[in-house]
Design a protein around this motif. Structure first.
Motif, PDB file in Angstrom:
ATOM      1  N   HIS A 201       5.510 -16.750  20.374  1.00  0.00           N
ATOM      2  CA  HIS A 201       5.878 -15.332  20.378  1.00  0.00           C
ATOM      3  C   HIS A 201       4.609 -14.494  20.556  1.00  0.00           C
ATOM      4  O   HIS A 201       3.531 -14.899  20.114  1.00  0.00           O
ATOM      5  CB  HIS A 201       6.556 -15.003  19.041  1.00  0.00           C
ATOM      6  N   PRO A 202       4.682 -13.307  21.194  1.00  0.00           N
ATOM      7  CA  PRO A 202       3.471 -12.481  21.329  1.00  0.00           C
ATOM      8  C   PRO A 202       2.777 -12.169  20.011  1.00  0.00           C
ATOM      9  O   PRO A 202       1.550 -12.157  19.936  1.00  0.00           O
ATOM     10  CB  PRO A 202       4.006 -11.201  21.991  1.00  0.00           C
ATOM     11  N   PHE A 203       3.561 -11.917  18.963  1.00  0.00           N
ATOM     12  CA  PHE A 203       3.005 -11.724  17.619  1.00  0.00           C
ATOM     13  C   PHE A 203       4.172 -11.739  16.649  1.00  0.00           C
ATOM     14  O   PHE A 203       4.954 -10.793  16.584  1.00  0.00           O
ATOM     15  CB  PHE A 203       2.254 -10.391  17.500  1.00  0.00           C
ATOM     16  N   PHE A 204       4.307 -12.826  15.904  1.00  0.00           N
ATOM     17  CA  PHE A 204       5.397 -12.954  14.939  1.00  0.00           C
ATOM     18  C   PHE A 204       4.810 -13.680  13.737  1.00  0.00           C
ATOM     19  O   PHE A 204       4.622 -14.895  13.762  1.00  0.00           O
ATOM     20  CB  PHE A 204       6.557 -13.748  15.539  1.00  0.00           C
ATOM     21  N   LEU A 205       4.492 -12.913  12.689  1.00  0.00           N
ATOM     22  CA  LEU A 205       3.749 -13.464  11.567  1.00  0.00           C
ATOM     23  C   LEU A 205       4.256 -12.831  10.273  1.00  0.00           C
ATOM     24  O   LEU A 205       4.524 -11.630  10.230  1.00  0.00           O
ATOM     25  CB  LEU A 205       2.258 -13.180  11.765  1.00  0.00           C
ATOM     26  N   ALA A 206       4.415 -13.672   9.249  1.00  0.00           N
ATOM     27  CA  ALA A 206       4.902 -13.177   7.963  1.00  0.00           C
ATOM     28  C   ALA A 206       4.100 -13.800   6.837  1.00  0.00           C
ATOM     29  O   ALA A 206       3.731 -14.975   6.898  1.00  0.00           O
ATOM     30  CB  ALA A 206       6.389 -13.507   7.796  1.00  0.00           C
ATOM     31  N   THR A 207       3.823 -12.995   5.805  1.00  0.00           N
ATOM     32  CA  THR A 207       3.009 -13.459   4.682  1.00  0.00           C
ATOM     33  C   THR A 207       3.699 -13.130   3.365  1.00  0.00           C
ATOM     34  O   THR A 207       4.249 -12.040   3.203  1.00  0.00           O
ATOM     35  CB  THR A 207       1.625 -12.779   4.683  1.00  0.00           C
ATOM     36  N   LEU A 208       3.641 -14.072   2.423  1.00  0.00           N
ATOM     37  CA  LEU A 208       4.164 -13.776   1.095  1.00  0.00           C
ATOM     38  C   LEU A 208       3.230 -12.806   0.369  1.00  0.00           C
ATOM     39  O   LEU A 208       3.678 -11.995  -0.445  1.00  0.00           O
ATOM     40  CB  LEU A 208       4.341 -15.057   0.282  1.00  0.00           C
ATOM     41  N   PHE A 209       1.947 -12.865   0.679  1.00  0.00           N
ATOM     42  CA  PHE A 209       1.015 -11.907   0.084  1.00  0.00           C
ATOM     43  C   PHE A 209       1.131 -10.563   0.800  1.00  0.00           C
ATOM     44  O   PHE A 209       1.807 -10.425   1.822  1.00  0.00           O
ATOM     45  CB  PHE A 209      -0.422 -12.443   0.109  1.00  0.00           C
ATOM     46  N   GLN A 210       0.442  -9.562   0.256  1.00  0.00           N
ATOM     47  CA  GLN A 210       0.532  -8.205   0.778  1.00  0.00           C
ATOM     48  C   GLN A 210      -0.825  -7.777   1.355  1.00  0.00           C
ATOM     49  O   GLN A 210      -1.681  -7.254   0.635  1.00  0.00           O
ATOM     50  CB  GLN A 210       0.971  -7.233  -0.317  1.00  0.00           C
ATOM     51  N   PRO A 211      -1.032  -7.965   2.662  1.00  0.00           N
ATOM     52  CA  PRO A 211      -2.322  -7.585   3.253  1.00  0.00           C
ATOM     53  C   PRO A 211      -2.591  -6.093   3.180  1.00  0.00           C
ATOM     54  O   PRO A 211      -3.751  -5.667   3.252  1.00  0.00           O
ATOM     55  CB  PRO A 211      -2.191  -8.069   4.705  1.00  0.00           C
ATOM     56  N   GLU A 212      -1.550  -5.282   3.008  1.00  0.00           N
ATOM     57  CA  GLU A 212      -1.751  -3.836   2.904  1.00  0.00           C
ATOM     58  C   GLU A 212      -2.454  -3.445   1.606  1.00  0.00           C
ATOM     59  O   GLU A 212      -2.935  -2.309   1.473  1.00  0.00           O
ATOM     60  CB  GLU A 212      -0.426  -3.082   3.043  1.00  0.00           C
ATOM     61  N   LEU A 213      -2.552  -4.368   0.655  1.00  0.00           N
ATOM     62  CA  LEU A 213      -3.232  -4.083  -0.606  1.00  0.00           C
ATOM     63  C   LEU A 213      -4.691  -4.531  -0.602  1.00  0.00           C
ATOM     64  O   LEU A 213      -5.387  -4.381  -1.608  1.00  0.00           O
ATOM     65  CB  LEU A 213      -2.498  -4.763  -1.769  1.00  0.00           C
ATOM     66  N   ALA A 214      -5.154  -5.074   0.514  1.00  0.00           N
ATOM     67  CA  ALA A 214      -6.535  -5.568   0.580  1.00  0.00           C
ATOM     68  C   ALA A 214      -7.536  -4.418   0.488  1.00  0.00           C
ATOM     69  O   ALA A 214      -7.348  -3.364   1.083  1.00  0.00           O
ATOM     70  CB  ALA A 214      -6.752  -6.340   1.874  1.00  0.00           C
ATOM     71  N   GLY A 215      -8.589  -4.627  -0.268  1.00  0.00           N
ATOM     72  CA  GLY A 215      -9.676  -3.657  -0.362  1.00  0.00           C
ATOM     73  C   GLY A 215      -9.210  -2.299  -0.863  1.00  0.00           C
ATOM     74  O   GLY A 215      -8.276  -2.187  -1.657  1.00  0.00           O
ATOM     75  N   ASP A 216      -9.895  -1.259  -0.360  1.00  0.00           N
ATOM     76  CA  ASP A 216      -9.563   0.101  -0.805  1.00  0.00           C
ATOM     77  C   ASP A 216      -8.712   0.851   0.212  1.00  0.00           C
ATOM     78  O   ASP A 216      -8.466   2.044   0.065  1.00  0.00           O
ATOM     79  CB  ASP A 216     -10.836   0.890  -1.123  1.00  0.00           C
ATOM     80  N   GLY A 217      -8.278   0.153   1.260  1.00  0.00           N
ATOM     81  CA  GLY A 217      -7.420   0.769   2.259  1.00  0.00           C
ATOM     82  C   GLY A 217      -8.155   1.399   3.424  1.00  0.00           C
ATOM     83  O   GLY A 217      -7.521   1.867   4.370  1.00  0.00           O
ATOM     84  N   THR A 218      -9.489   1.411   3.382  1.00  0.00           N
ATOM     85  CA  THR A 218     -10.242   2.035   4.473  1.00  0.00           C
ATOM     86  C   THR A 218     -10.519   1.055   5.611  1.00  0.00           C
ATOM     87  O   THR A 218     -10.849   1.483   6.722  1.00  0.00           O
ATOM     88  CB  THR A 218     -11.580   2.594   3.962  1.00  0.00           C
ATOM     89  N   ARG A 219     -10.394  -0.236   5.341  1.00  0.00           N
ATOM     90  CA  ARG A 219     -10.567  -1.266   6.365  1.00  0.00           C
ATOM     91  C   ARG A 219      -9.299  -2.108   6.412  1.00  0.00           C
ATOM     92  O   ARG A 219      -9.112  -2.991   5.575  1.00  0.00           O
ATOM     93  CB  ARG A 219     -11.773  -2.164   6.044  1.00  0.00           C
ATOM     94  N   PRO A 220      -8.423  -1.841   7.358  1.00  0.00           N
ATOM     95  CA  PRO A 220      -7.167  -2.593   7.410  1.00  0.00           C
ATOM     96  C   PRO A 220      -7.398  -4.099   7.492  1.00  0.00           C
ATOM     97  O   PRO A 220      -8.320  -4.570   8.164  1.00  0.00           O
ATOM     98  CB  PRO A 220      -6.497  -2.061   8.687  1.00  0.00           C
ATOM     99  N   HIS A 221      -6.575  -4.827   6.798  1.00  0.00           N
ATOM    100  CA  HIS A 221      -6.619  -6.288   6.806  1.00  0.00           C
ATOM    101  C   HIS A 221      -6.522  -6.790   8.253  1.00  0.00           C
ATOM    102  O   HIS A 221      -5.829  -6.190   9.080  1.00  0.00           O
ATOM    103  CB  HIS A 221      -5.440  -6.808   5.981  1.00  0.00           C
ATOM    104  N   PRO A 222      -7.196  -7.894   8.581  1.00  0.00           N
ATOM    105  CA  PRO A 222      -7.153  -8.401   9.953  1.00  0.00           C
ATOM    106  C   PRO A 222      -5.741  -8.662  10.492  1.00  0.00           C
ATOM    107  O   PRO A 222      -5.505  -8.512  11.696  1.00  0.00           O
ATOM    108  CB  PRO A 222      -7.949  -9.708   9.868  1.00  0.00           C
ATOM    109  N   LEU A 223      -4.816  -9.035   9.643  1.00  0.00           N
ATOM    110  CA  LEU A 223      -3.454  -9.277  10.126  1.00  0.00           C
ATOM    111  C   LEU A 223      -2.763  -7.969  10.503  1.00  0.00           C
ATOM    112  O   LEU A 223      -1.978  -7.921  11.456  1.00  0.00           O
ATOM    113  CB  LEU A 223      -2.636 -10.023   9.069  1.00  0.00           C
ATOM    114  N   ILE A 224      -3.054  -6.897   9.762  1.00  0.00           N
ATOM    115  CA  ILE A 224      -2.490  -5.589  10.101  1.00  0.00           C
ATOM    116  C   ILE A 224      -3.126  -5.077  11.390  1.00  0.00           C
ATOM    117  O   ILE A 224      -2.439  -4.543  12.266  1.00  0.00           O
ATOM    118  CB  ILE A 224      -2.703  -4.600   8.939  1.00  0.00           C
ATOM    119  N   ARG A 225      -4.417  -5.288  11.517  1.00  0.00           N
ATOM    120  CA  ARG A 225      -5.095  -4.906  12.755  1.00  0.00           C
ATOM    121  C   ARG A 225      -4.533  -5.700  13.934  1.00  0.00           C
ATOM    122  O   ARG A 225      -4.366  -5.176  15.036  1.00  0.00           O
ATOM    123  CB  ARG A 225      -6.600  -5.139  12.617  1.00  0.00           C
ATOM    124  N   GLY A 226      -4.214  -6.962  13.692  1.00  0.00           N
ATOM    125  CA  GLY A 226      -3.631  -7.791  14.740  1.00  0.00           C
ATOM    126  C   GLY A 226      -2.283  -7.279  15.194  1.00  0.00           C
ATOM    127  O   GLY A 226      -1.981  -7.251  16.402  1.00  0.00           O
TER     128      GLY A 226
END
Length: 239
Positions: A201-226
């Motif tokens: 698939h061009p991009f089909f990815l799911a995580t049980l963890f929450q990448p949106e909670l990584a860091g302080d929110g100023t640097r999006p998680h690599p999966l969100i950037r992807g």
């Protein structure tokens, strides 16, 4: 030329769900730091009538916040992304419902159930089950499969990720899903699945963890950037 991608944020938005409150800042960071311009629309699960509702979007992000008000709506969003090859990211409850949709519509288990949505689901049908230990508020190591999309995006064999969940993949159904093409490309240190993806698939990815909670929110998680990069690429290709 800048291409603005239309992204459906699927979930029942609430100020009490921390990941939801992170989204505006992440969108700003993607735009300002990475040059990825997203026009995001919150879509409540109950507003998704069927698999045609989201066909015009360049990406679909199925967010935390279960139980959803409409299980059917969440599953329709995931099916649209899978069948129409629209980039998809599912996080936490999104991951759980990716497993449920795939079991019902690809792996030949139409009675597949989610134990949070339907507590009386039989063991034979429970694709999503209570975790032996709650992961609410926890961090943990995720070991990534070499050569997977997740490993390529994160750029490492291991990553420390944040969770906020009580349900995960039913271990008795993992092999069924794998046999039908869903790949599990991230596990915890005990081998419990934490990432699923469809490599063709061009991009089909799911995580049980929450990448949106990584860091302080100023640097999006690599999966969100992807996901954002895949959305912009689709917007450019279809312009």
């Amino acid at each position: 030329m800048t291409h603005t991608a239309r992204v459906a944020l699927v979930g029942d938005r609430s100020p009490h769900v921390r990941s939801h409150t992170r989204i505006p800042g992440l969108l700003d960071a993607l735009r300002e730091r990475d040059g990825l311009d997203l026009d995001a629309y919150w879509i409540p699960t109950w507003d998704i009538a069927d698999h045609t509702t989201l066909t015009g979007f360049d990406a679909i992000w199925v967010l935390p916040g279960s139980p959803y008000r409409s299980e059917a709506g969440a599953l329709a969003a995931i099916r649209t992304a899978r069948e129409d090859r629209i980039p998809l990211l599912g996080t936490c409850a999104g991951f759980q419902h990716v497993l449920l949709e795939y079991a019902r519509n690809v792996a030949g288990l139409p009675t597949a159930g989610h134990a949070e949505n339907a507590p009386d689901t039989s063991a034979a049908d429970a694709v999503v089950v209570p975790l032996a230990c709650s992961l609410v508020g926890h961090e943990g190591t995720v070991e990534l499969t070499a050569g997977s999309r997740a490993e390529a995006l994160i750029g490492a064999e291991r990553s420390i990720e944040r969770y906020h969940c009580n349900f995960g993949a039913g271990p008795h159904h993992v092999q069924l899903l794998r046999t039908h093409g869903l790949q599990f490309t991230g596990t915890d240190t005990d081998g419990e699945v934490r990432i699923a993806e469809l490599p063709e698939h061009p991009f089909f990815l799911a995580t049980l963890f929450q990448p949106e909670l990584a860091g302080d929110g100023t640097r999006p998680h690599p999966l969100i950037r992807g996901l954002a990069a895949a959305a912009v690429a689709r917007a450019k290709a279809t312009a």
